[in-house]
Enzyme design. Structure first.
Site, PDB file in Angstrom:
ATOM      1  N   GLY A 183       1.004  -1.332   0.114  1.00  0.00           N
ATOM      2  CA  GLY A 183       0.172  -0.160   0.085  1.00  0.00           C
ATOM      3  C   GLY A 183       0.915   1.391   0.074  1.00  0.00           C
ATOM      4  N   HIS A 225      -1.639   2.269   9.009  1.00  0.00           N
ATOM      5  CA  HIS A 225      -0.185   2.698   8.548  1.00  0.00           C
ATOM      6  C   HIS A 225      -0.346   3.762   7.603  1.00  0.00           C
ATOM      7  CE1 HIS A 225       3.994   2.200   7.906  1.00  0.00           C
ATOM      8  NE2 HIS A 225       3.760   2.317   6.972  1.00  0.00           N
ATOM      9  N   GLU A 226      -1.111   3.519   6.563  1.00  0.00           N
ATOM     10  CA  GLU A 226      -1.024   4.409   5.350  1.00  0.00           C
ATOM     11  C   GLU A 226      -1.815   5.782   5.651  1.00  0.00           C
ATOM     12  OE1 GLU A 226       0.782   3.692   3.119  1.00  0.00           O
ATOM     13  OE2 GLU A 226       1.456   1.797   3.451  1.00  0.00           O
ATOM     14  N   HIS A 229       0.679   7.933   7.035  1.00  0.00           N
ATOM     15  CA  HIS A 229       1.213   9.117   6.072  1.00  0.00           C
ATOM     16  C   HIS A 229       0.319  10.000   5.323  1.00  0.00           C
ATOM     17  CE1 HIS A 229       4.837   6.499   6.131  1.00  0.00           C
ATOM     18  NE2 HIS A 229       4.213   5.178   5.553  1.00  0.00           N
ATOM     19  N   HIS A 235       7.601   6.898   8.525  1.00  0.00           N
ATOM     20  CA  HIS A 235       8.038   5.812   9.433  1.00  0.00           C
ATOM     21  C   HIS A 235       8.897   6.023  10.572  1.00  0.00           C
ATOM     22  CE1 HIS A 235       7.540   3.805   4.998  1.00  0.00           C
ATOM     23  NE2 HIS A 235       6.953   3.512   5.929  1.00  0.00           N
ATOM     24  N   TRP A 237      11.709   5.358  11.614  1.00  0.00           N
ATOM     25  CA  TRP A 237      13.077   5.392  11.284  1.00  0.00           C
ATOM     26  C   TRP A 237      13.308   6.595  10.444  1.00  0.00           C
ATOM     27  CZ3 TRP A 237      10.191   1.367   9.872  1.00  0.00           C
ATOM     28  CH2 TRP A 237       9.715   1.132   8.530  1.00  0.00           C
ATOM     29  N   GLU A 242      12.782   1.596   3.446  1.00  0.00           N
ATOM     30  CA  GLU A 242      13.685   0.543   3.985  1.00  0.00           C
ATOM     31  C   GLU A 242      13.933   0.364   5.430  1.00  0.00           C
ATOM     32  OE1 GLU A 242      14.755  -1.794   1.795  1.00  0.00           O
ATOM     33  OE2 GLU A 242      13.671  -0.625   0.049  1.00  0.00           O
ATOM     34  N   ASP A 253      12.025  10.391  12.567  1.00  0.00           N
ATOM     35  CA  ASP A 253      10.680  10.836  11.923  1.00  0.00           C
ATOM     36  C   ASP A 253      10.388  12.490  12.696  1.00  0.00           C
ATOM     37  OD1 ASP A 253      10.365  10.116  14.566  1.00  0.00           O
ATOM     38  OD2 ASP A 253       8.564   9.108  14.256  1.00  0.00           O
ATOM     39  N   THR A 258       8.830   8.990  19.769  1.00  0.00           N
ATOM     40  CA  THR A 258       9.190   7.836  18.880  1.00  0.00           C
ATOM     41  C   THR A 258      10.760   7.800  18.715  1.00  0.00           C
ATOM     42  OG1 THR A 258       9.111   8.821  16.898  1.00  0.00           O
ATOM     43  CG2 THR A 258       6.940   7.982  17.687  1.00  0.00           C
TER      44      THR A 258
END
Length: 491
Positions: A183, A225-226, A229, A235, A237, A242, A253, A258
């Protein structure tokens, strides 16, 4: 009788291959990179969000309140029939999950690592399927479009159908995404067409937890999750797709609560410590198999996005939850939901057969409540005429020929009809081929025989491939057929 290849085996092989793989990861950053190369101006708001710290975003510039932000949703089901035309039950299940996740009503928050229990956020965001379409017509907030692009989806499906992205969160549910992602969604301000292509493209196999979904935490939380965004979250990281790379410790982020991380490897190691502190593998913006929470910092980022818009944006998020827009989309709390006029669709177990065969038709009407208030009227027009008022009739044709099929579905709100011309081909029983059957593929005209049309072959079900004759046979002196998907020698 016309002979045909049924491509069932090919589809079974493909489905088995997909199910055997790991669930597919997010493609957001990959798609953003492509979009920014084509339209550099798209990096506006998304870069502002990425590089501004959350302390600035959450300053007094932004109103802090307890208002529940409602986001109107439309789900576009892109399908080729069968299981790809996912059920309304699966759509409702996906809506249930995102509402529970964003309002901290998911029961598994109790399983979150004790180190992060205190920052589990109720984001104060909820999602409702639209009850009025952009023209003000009654809708269930679901569209269904037959298109083979569902098998190679991306921005192309948005060209087929899209509701005003400043009024609705568009979600396209597809069978396969061309980039290989599970997605993706663009961050605010980064979607093509001056952000006019804002929305989420997601696999049916990673949408909700039932039906065509693969089930499990990763599939059921992919939409959660999407949407993260879509509402401005990277994300955990940082700004790549990746995960589980050591160099991810060099990025972040931009949200203080986080912890910096390399990301989990689609597992659930709650003791993982990769960048000098305990990783929050339970975070929805990781790729873990046990996502359960958003943090207070992520909540602030998303709510800030819902208060922020730019004049050049075609899809500012701050318009979605306004009272004016909720009224226009039928998602305000005072809107009275009623049955809509049905939209007609139907299918049959096969479109080729012989006199005396039973053709089993199935109504697939949508956009309304399916109950006893709906009436059905079928007509079958060809050499002879037949009719039925059953919801799912079984029809036996007594004369060979081509038959057109019409279904009219009606309720108190109105009626709609669909006609498929020349939909059913009925052959005389005398044309049945006898077994064992031998077909010589050496004839140059194969699969068509002008001197004997009854010997013609065709593809069934009809898909966007065609016959090609090739000499690349597996044995000398034999010709193969190539249907565009695979070549094989027949003898």
């Amino acid at each position: 009788m016309k002979k045909y290849f049924v491509l069932t085996l090919l589809f079974i092989i493909c489905a088995t291959s997909i199910n055997a793989q790991n669930y597919r990861i997010c493609g957001t950053n990959h798609m953003m990179k492509i979009a920014s190369e084509n339209e550099p101006n798209l990096l506006g708001l998304s870069e502002l969000l990425r590089f501004r710290s959350d302390s600035i975003l959450n300053s007094s510039t932004f109103e802090k309140n307890d208002e529940i932000y409602t986001i109107p949703v439309v789900v576009h089901v892109m399908h080729t029939g069968g299981s790809s035309n996912i059920s309304i039950d699966q759509i409702n299940d996906a809506m249930r999950i995102i509402n529970e996740d964003y309002k901290k009503m998911n029961s598994d928050t109790s399983d979150v690592n004790v180190s992060f229990q205190s920052i589990i956020a109720n984001t104060g965001v909820q999602f409702k399927l639209a009850q009025l379409d952009p023209e003000g017509n009654c809708t269930q907030g679901i569209t269904r479009t037959f298109s083979t692009l569902t098998n190679e989806a991306g921005e192309n499906v948005k060209d087929i159908i899209k509701w005003d992205p400043s009024m609705y969160l568009n979600i396209w549910v597809v069978s396969d995404i061309e980039s290989g992602a599970g997605g993706y969604s663009f961050l605010p301000g980064s979607a093509p067409n001056d952000d006019g292509n804002a929305g989420i493209v997601i696999l049916a196999s990673q949408f909700g937890s039932i039906g065509a979904s693969g089930g499990g935490n990763f599939s059921s939380r992919s939409l959660t999750h999407e949407i993260g965004h879509y509402l401005g979250l990277d994300h955990t990281w940082g700004s790549t797709n990746e995960n589980y790379l050591e160099e991810n410790c060099d990025f972040d982020d931009g949200i203080s609560d986080t912890p910096n991380t390399i990301g989990s490897n689609q597992n659930c190691n709650t003791n993982q410590n990769t960048c000098g502190s305990l990783d929050n593998v339970h975070n929805f913006m990781d790729y873990s198999s046990c996502a359960k929470m958003y943090s207070e910092g992520q909540k602030s980022r998303m709510r800030s996005v819902l208060q922020t818009g730019q004049s050049w944006q075609a899809a500012p998020r701050n318009n979605l939850h306004t009272q004016e827009n909720l009224i226009a989309t039928g998602t305000d709390e005072n809107f009275v939901v009623s049955a809509c006029t049905p939209i007609t669709e139907f299918k049959v177990n096969y479109t080729f057969g012989c006199v005396g065969d039973a053709f089993n038709f199935e109504s697939q009407i949508y956009n309304t409540i399916i109950d006893e208030s709906i009436s059905y009227q079928w007509s079958f027009e060809g050499i002879t005429s037949l009719s039925s008022s059953d919801e799912n009739p079984s029809i036996i044709f007594t004369e060979p020929g081509l038959y057109s099929v019409t279904l009219t579905a009606s309720n108190d709100a109105g009626s709609s009809s669909l006609t498929k011309s020349g939909y059913i081909s009925v052959s005389d029983e005398s044309l049945n081929m006898q077994y064992p059957y031998f077909q010589n593929f050496e004839v140059n005209s194969f699969p068509l025989f002008e001197d004997n049309p009854n010997a013609n072959w065709t593809l069934f079900p009809t898909i966007d491939v065609s016959w090609n004759r090739t000499l690349l046979a597996s044995s000398p002196n034999f010709t193969a057929i190539d249907n565009g998907l695979n070549s094989a020698s027949f003898r």
